[in-house]
Design a protein around this motif. Structure first.
Motif, PDB file in Angstrom:
ATOM      1  N   UNK A  37       0.858  -1.184   0.000  1.00 54.35           N
ATOM      2  CA  UNK A  37       0.000   0.000   0.000  1.00 54.35           C
ATOM      3  C   UNK A  37       0.896   1.236   0.000  1.00 54.35           C
ATOM      4  N   UNK A  38       0.765   2.059  -1.019  1.00 51.62           N
ATOM      5  CA  UNK A  38       1.554   3.294  -1.087  1.00 51.62           C
ATOM      6  C   UNK A  38       0.622   4.464  -0.794  1.00 51.62           C
ATOM      7  N   UNK A  64      -1.179  -0.927  -4.348  1.00 51.12           N
ATOM      8  CA  UNK A  64      -2.420  -0.162  -4.292  1.00 51.12           C
ATOM      9  C   UNK A  64      -2.096   1.243  -3.805  1.00 51.12           C
ATOM     10  N   UNK A  65      -2.597   2.245  -4.509  1.00 55.83           N
ATOM     11  CA  UNK A  65      -2.341   3.638  -4.147  1.00 55.83           C
ATOM     12  C   UNK A  65      -3.501   4.173  -3.318  1.00 55.83           C
ATOM     13  N   UNK A  66      -3.163   4.818  -2.198  1.00 54.18           N
ATOM     14  CA  UNK A  66      -4.167   5.356  -1.288  1.00 54.18           C
ATOM     15  C   UNK A  66      -3.857   6.822  -1.025  1.00 54.18           C
ATOM     16  N   UNK A 120       1.349  12.228   9.450  1.00 54.89           N
ATOM     17  CA  UNK A 120       1.886  10.870   9.329  1.00 54.89           C
ATOM     18  C   UNK A 120       0.877   9.821   9.798  1.00 54.89           C
ATOM     19  N   UNK A 121       0.348   9.986  11.029  1.00 52.77           N
ATOM     20  CA  UNK A 121      -0.570   8.980  11.571  1.00 52.77           C
ATOM     21  C   UNK A 121      -1.868   8.892  10.762  1.00 52.77           C
ATOM     22  N   UNK A 122      -2.375  10.010  10.278  1.00 49.54           N
ATOM     23  CA  UNK A 122      -3.601   9.964   9.470  1.00 49.54           C
ATOM     24  C   UNK A 122      -3.344   9.230   8.149  1.00 49.54           C
ATOM     25  N   UNK A 123      -2.158   9.394   7.604  1.00 45.57           N
ATOM     26  CA  UNK A 123      -1.815   8.696   6.360  1.00 45.57           C
ATOM     27  C   UNK A 123      -1.716   7.191   6.589  1.00 45.57           C
ATOM     28  N   UNK A 124      -1.055   6.786   7.667  1.00 42.23           N
ATOM     29  CA  UNK A 124      -0.935   5.359   7.973  1.00 42.23           C
ATOM     30  C   UNK A 124      -2.310   4.748   8.215  1.00 42.23           C
ATOM     31  N   UNK A 125      -3.156   5.459   8.943  1.00 35.12           N
ATOM     32  CA  UNK A 125      -4.517   4.974   9.213  1.00 35.12           C
ATOM     33  C   UNK A 125      -5.276   4.773   7.899  1.00 35.12           C
ATOM     34  N   UNK A 126      -5.133   5.696   6.955  1.00 32.75           N
ATOM     35  CA  UNK A 126      -5.780   5.538   5.647  1.00 32.75           C
ATOM     36  C   UNK A 126      -5.293   4.269   4.940  1.00 32.75           C
ATOM     37  N   UNK A 127      -4.001   4.002   5.063  1.00 29.10           N
ATOM     38  CA  UNK A 127      -3.469   2.796   4.440  1.00 29.10           C
ATOM     39  C   UNK A 127      -4.024   1.531   5.063  1.00 29.10           C
TER      40      UNK A 127
END
Length: 331
Positions: A9-10, A33-35, A41-48
Motif C-alpha cells: 500500500x503506497x 495499491x495507491x491510497x 503521518x498517523x492519518x496517512x498510515x490509518x488511511x493505508x
C-alpha cells in the motif's frame, strides 16, 4: 523485491496520486495499491490500514494480513533480512521495530533558551523503520486514537503500547536505514546505488580462440576489484547460465565479439535483457568489445563501425540499457 510480501500500500499526497500511478504502470508493479494520504503521518498510515478493513474506504478490499509492515519511502535501502526479523518479532510479541544507536546527545532547553537537561545517550536509541504489527493490534490502536494523537504523534510503537498494551520488541537495525532528508542526502543515495550496481560484471565471449583469450584475460584483471562472471556461449542459443546471471540482478555486461557479427550479437543480448525486465528499475551497462583481426583493417572503416554503435546505443538508451562500443584493431 521481497516475494513473501503479498500487498504493498503506497500512501500518497492527493496532488501526487496520478504521478504515482504512472510510475507503477511504467515499471510493471503488480502488488501495489495507491491510497490518498492525510495531512499528518498517523492519518496517512490509518488511511493505508483502512484498505484492509473498511468497505466505504475502498471499492476492493484487500485480504487482511496477519502482520502489517510500516515503512518510510525516505529509507530506500532497507534489506530483506531486517524486514524479516521485524516481522518474526511482531508475530511473537504483537509489535516490533528497528532501532539504531544515537549519534548525538539529546538535550532539552528551558523557556529562557538555556540548557534544562540532557539525556544519557547510552540508555536511549533512535526509533527507525521498518516496524511491524499484528494487523488487529495496530488497527485497533488507530481506531482508539485521539485527534491529538493523529495530528501530533509520530511513533507507531507508542500507539500499540498506549491503546493495546502491546510492548514492542526492539530489533537492532543496520546502518543503511538512514533517511533521505536533505538535498545533500540525494547525492549520498545516488552514490550508494551506483556502488551496489557496480559490484558484479558478466564477461561474455563465444568459442573462438582469439575471443576466448581476451575473455580470459579481462576477468583475470578485474576479479581483484569486483565479482566477475565469465561465460563462453552463443547468444543465439539463449543460454540458461546467462539467464541465471541476469535474474541474479547483474547490471553490467562486457560482450567480446568478432567485429563481423558484433552488432547482431549485441542486439541479441539487448533483446534478452529487455525481455527480462531487469532494466526497468536500474540502468544496465553493456560494453560491446569488437575485435577486428582482418588483414585490411583501416581507421576509416573503424570509424564507420563506431558510428553504427552510436546509433544503436541511442535506441537502446530508451530501454534503460546503456551501450558503449570499444573497437580493437590489430594484426
Amino acid at each position: 523485491r521481497i516475494s513473501w510480501i503479498s500487498d504493498i500500500i503506497v500512501v500518497v499526497s492527493p496532488e501526487n496520486i496520478e504521478t504515482m500511478k504512472t510510475i507503477i504502470e511504467k515499471y510493471g508493479h503488480k502488488r501495489v495499491t495507491v491510497v490518498e494520504g492525510g495531512i499528518t503521518r498517523h492519518r496517512s498510515i490509518f488511511n493505508g490500514l483502512k484498505v484492509f478493513a473498511e468497505n466505504e474506504f475502498s471499492s476492493h478490499l484487500l485480504q487482511k494480513p496477519e502482520v502489517v509492515i510500516i515503512h518510510d519511502a525516505v529509507r530506500p535501502f532497507v534489506e530483506e533480512d531486517i524486514v524479516s526479523k521485524v516481522v518474526m518479532a511482531a508475530k511473537e510479541h504483537g509489535a516490533a521495530g528497528a532501532i539504531r544507536p544515537l549519534v548525538s546527545t539529546v538535550i532539552a532547553s528551558a523557556a529562557d533558551g538555556c540548557l534544562d537537561h540532557s539525556l544519557e545517550r547510552a540508555r536511549y536509541r533512535a526509533s527507525e523503520m521498518p516496524q511491524a504489527f499484528l494487523f488487529n493490534i495496530i488497527y485497533e490502536a488507530y481506531q482508539q486514537c485521539t485527534d491529538y494523537d493523529l495530528d501530533y504523534g509520530t511513533e507507531c510503537l507508542h500507539l500499540a503500547l498506549k491503546y493495546c498494551k502491546t510492548n514492542a520488541k526492539l530489533v537492532e537495525g543496520t546502518a543503511d536505514l538512514w533517511k533521505v532528508t536533505y538535498k545533500r542526502d540525494l547525492y549520498a543515495a545516488e552514490s550508494i546505488i551506483k556502488d551496489n550496481l557496480s559490484q558484479q560484471v558478466c564477461v561474455i565471449t563465444n568459442g573462438k580462440e582469439t575471443l576466448a583469450q581476451v575473455g580470459f584475460l579481462l576477468p583475470e584483471s578485474l576479479k581483484s576489484q569486483i565479482k566477475v562472471e565469465a561465460i563462453s556461449i552463443s547468444l543465439s542459443k539463449n543460454d540458461s547460465c546467462l539467464q541465471n546471471i541476469i535474474s541474479g540482478q547483474c547490471y553490467n555486461f562486457v560482450c567480446v565479439n568478432d567485429k563481423r557479427c558484433a552488432i547482431q550479437e549485441t542486439q541479441e543480448l539487448v533483446d534478452m535483457l529487455d525481455k527480462s525486465n531487469i532494466a526497468l528499475l536500474c540502468p544496465v551497462v553493456l560494453i560491446s568489445v569488437q575485435l577486428d583481426i582482418s588483414e585490411n583493417n583501416s581507421f576509416s572503416i573503424g570509424m564507420e563501425d563506431l558510428t553504427t554503435i552510436k546509433k544503436f546505443a541511442r535506441e537502446t538508451k530508451k530501454k534503460n540499457i546503456l551501450v558503449y562500443g570499444l573497437l580493437i584493431q590489430y594484426k
